[in-house]
Write a protein that holds these residues in place. Structure first.
Motif, mmCIF file in Angstrom:
data_model
loop_
_atom_site.group_PDB
_atom_site.id
_atom_site.type_symbol
_atom_site.label_atom_id
_atom_site.label_comp_id
_atom_site.label_asym_id
_atom_site.label_seq_id
_atom_site.Cartn_x
_atom_site.Cartn_y
_atom_site.Cartn_z
ATOM 1 N N CYS A 123 20.185 -6.823 24.298
ATOM 2 C CA CYS A 123 20.345 -7.959 24.587
ATOM 3 C C CYS A 123 20.400 -8.425 23.177
ATOM 4 O O CYS A 123 19.320 -8.025 22.295
ATOM 5 N N HIS A 124 21.095 -9.361 22.800
ATOM 6 C CA HIS A 124 20.880 -10.188 21.330
ATOM 7 C C HIS A 124 21.233 -11.685 21.490
ATOM 8 O O HIS A 124 22.277 -11.926 22.280
ATOM 9 N N CYS A 125 20.482 -12.629 20.529
ATOM 10 C CA CYS A 125 21.376 -13.858 20.227
ATOM 11 C C CYS A 125 21.424 -14.079 18.946
ATOM 12 O O CYS A 125 20.760 -13.419 18.041
ATOM 13 N N GLU A 126 22.497 -14.683 18.413
ATOM 14 C CA GLU A 126 22.956 -14.914 17.148
ATOM 15 C C GLU A 126 23.139 -16.404 16.825
ATOM 16 O O GLU A 126 23.749 -17.081 17.894
ATOM 17 N N VAL A 127 22.700 -16.817 15.783
ATOM 18 C CA VAL A 127 23.191 -18.131 15.058
ATOM 19 C C VAL A 127 24.082 -17.906 13.735
ATOM 20 O O VAL A 127 23.571 -17.160 12.894
ATOM 21 N N ASP A 128 25.198 -18.433 13.847
ATOM 22 C CA ASP A 128 26.078 -18.418 12.598
ATOM 23 C C ASP A 128 26.288 -16.711 12.305
ATOM 24 O O ASP A 128 25.980 -16.567 11.217
ATOM 25 N N GLY A 129 26.488 -15.788 12.970
ATOM 26 C CA GLY A 129 26.534 -14.453 12.751
ATOM 27 C C GLY A 129 25.114 -13.680 12.471
ATOM 28 O O GLY A 129 25.165 -12.435 12.182
ATOM 29 N N LYS A 130 23.924 -14.422 12.426
ATOM 30 C CA LYS A 130 22.726 -13.641 12.208
ATOM 31 C C LYS A 130 21.770 -13.798 13.416
ATOM 32 O O LYS A 130 21.763 -14.613 14.315
ATOM 33 N N LYS A 131 21.366 -12.426 13.746
ATOM 34 C CA LYS A 131 20.501 -12.365 14.972
ATOM 35 C C LYS A 131 19.153 -12.876 14.694
ATOM 36 O O LYS A 131 18.525 -12.900 14.090
ATOM 37 N N VAL A 132 18.835 -13.982 15.882
ATOM 38 C CA VAL A 132 17.556 -14.454 15.827
ATOM 39 C C VAL A 132 16.740 -13.981 17.051
ATOM 40 O O VAL A 132 15.617 -14.417 17.025
ATOM 41 N N LEU A 133 17.307 -13.227 18.036
ATOM 42 C CA LEU A 133 16.557 -12.575 18.851
ATOM 43 C C LEU A 133 17.219 -11.171 19.229
ATOM 44 O O LEU A 133 18.489 -11.033 19.441
ATOM 45 N N VAL A 134 16.375 -10.160 19.534
ATOM 46 C CA VAL A 134 16.788 -8.702 20.102
ATOM 47 C C VAL A 134 15.997 -8.358 21.161
ATOM 48 O O VAL A 134 14.853 -8.774 21.130
ATOM 49 N N GLY A 135 16.428 -7.646 22.084
ATOM 50 C CA GLY A 135 15.852 -7.021 23.154
ATOM 51 C C GLY A 135 16.443 -6.321 24.059
ATOM 52 O O GLY A 135 17.464 -5.925 23.691
ATOM 53 N N GLU A 136 15.783 -5.751 25.024
ATOM 54 C CA GLU A 136 16.413 -4.938 26.325
ATOM 55 C C GLU A 136 16.001 -5.298 27.430
ATOM 56 O O GLU A 136 14.649 -5.732 27.808
ATOM 57 N N ALA A 137 16.958 -5.536 28.426
ATOM 58 C CA ALA A 137 16.593 -6.015 29.674
ATOM 59 C C ALA A 137 16.693 -4.777 30.599
ATOM 60 O O ALA A 137 17.739 -3.785 30.459
ATOM 61 N N LYS A 138 16.016 -4.544 31.771
ATOM 62 C CA LYS A 138 16.156 -3.561 32.699
ATOM 63 C C LYS A 138 16.325 -4.529 34.041
ATOM 64 O O LYS A 138 15.475 -5.195 34.346
ATOM 65 N N VAL A 139 17.277 -4.251 34.855
ATOM 66 C CA VAL A 139 17.875 -4.897 35.943
ATOM 67 C C VAL A 139 18.066 -4.137 37.157
ATOM 68 O O VAL A 139 18.546 -3.069 36.856
ATOM 69 N N LEU A 140 17.962 -4.724 38.327
ATOM 70 C CA LEU A 140 18.302 -4.011 39.693
ATOM 71 C C LEU A 140 19.781 -4.751 39.811
ATOM 72 O O LEU A 140 19.807 -5.992 40.065
ATOM 73 N N ALA A 141 20.881 -3.952 39.962
ATOM 74 C CA ALA A 141 22.184 -4.661 40.075
ATOM 75 C C ALA A 141 22.759 -4.967 41.565
ATOM 76 O O ALA A 141 22.190 -3.992 42.273
ATOM 77 N N PRO A 142 23.544 -5.762 41.883
ATOM 78 C CA PRO A 142 23.935 -6.053 43.210
ATOM 79 C C PRO A 142 24.959 -4.713 43.409
ATOM 80 O O PRO A 142 25.433 -4.019 42.757
ATOM 81 N N SER A 143 25.139 -4.514 44.638
ATOM 82 C CA SER A 143 26.053 -3.404 45.249
ATOM 83 C C SER A 143 26.777 -3.787 46.184
ATOM 84 O O SER A 143 26.376 -4.611 46.960
#
Length: 147
Positions: A123-143
């Motif tokens: 996961c990441h968020c950018e403003v004007d092409g510059k990363k402002v947040l990075v991370g990793e999510a673990k989720v349980l997906a629907p089936s």
């Protein structure tokens, strides 16, 4: 059946490594004020320009968790989508988001355990092409098996 799943949902059976989804949103003063109201985080660095001007940010910034919430929106609405359950999230804040900034939040599938319905997302968020947040999510997906 896939047709019975809410729009925007990708069931575990159809998720592939490398899939990605994103959204773009301008962060407004109203967003920051509403987040302060809901979260009860009224730190003046978010709400008081005079105070914030004298901080390392030299002006008001959005709450970091407001920015992180955009990652949650991509996960809950697009990939995997409706019915997804968060299991965990890491976050690293790399820069401020200011009122008026347009944030792009993106998630990308990096690991899948189909048997356990678990998906790991970069996961990441950018403003004007510059990363402002990075991370990793673990989720349980629907089936599709649980229609």
């Amino acid at each position: 059946m896939l047709d019975n799943l809410p729009r925007g949902t990708i069931p575990i059976e159809d998720i592939e490594i490398g899939m990605s989804r994103s959204l773009r949103k301008e962060i407004t003063d109203a967003d920051i004020e509403m987040f302060a109201e809901v979260s009860t985080d009224r730190n003046p660095v978010h709400l008081d320009e005079d105070y914030a001007r004298d901080t390392i940010f030299e002006g008001r910034i959005a709450h970091g968790m407001l920015t992180a919430g955009l990652v949650s929106a991509v996960i809950g609405e697009q990939l995997p989508g409706h019915g997804t359950v968060y299991m965990g999230q890491t976050l690293k804040f790399l820069g401020p988001v200011r009122p008026g900034d347009v944030v792009t939040a993106e998630v990308r599938v990096v690991d899948i355990d189909v048997a356990k319905r678990r998906v790991t997302l970069d996961c990441h968020c950018e403003v004007d092409g510059k990363k402002v947040l990075v991370g990793e999510a673990k989720v349980l997906a629907p089936s599709r098996k649980f229609d």
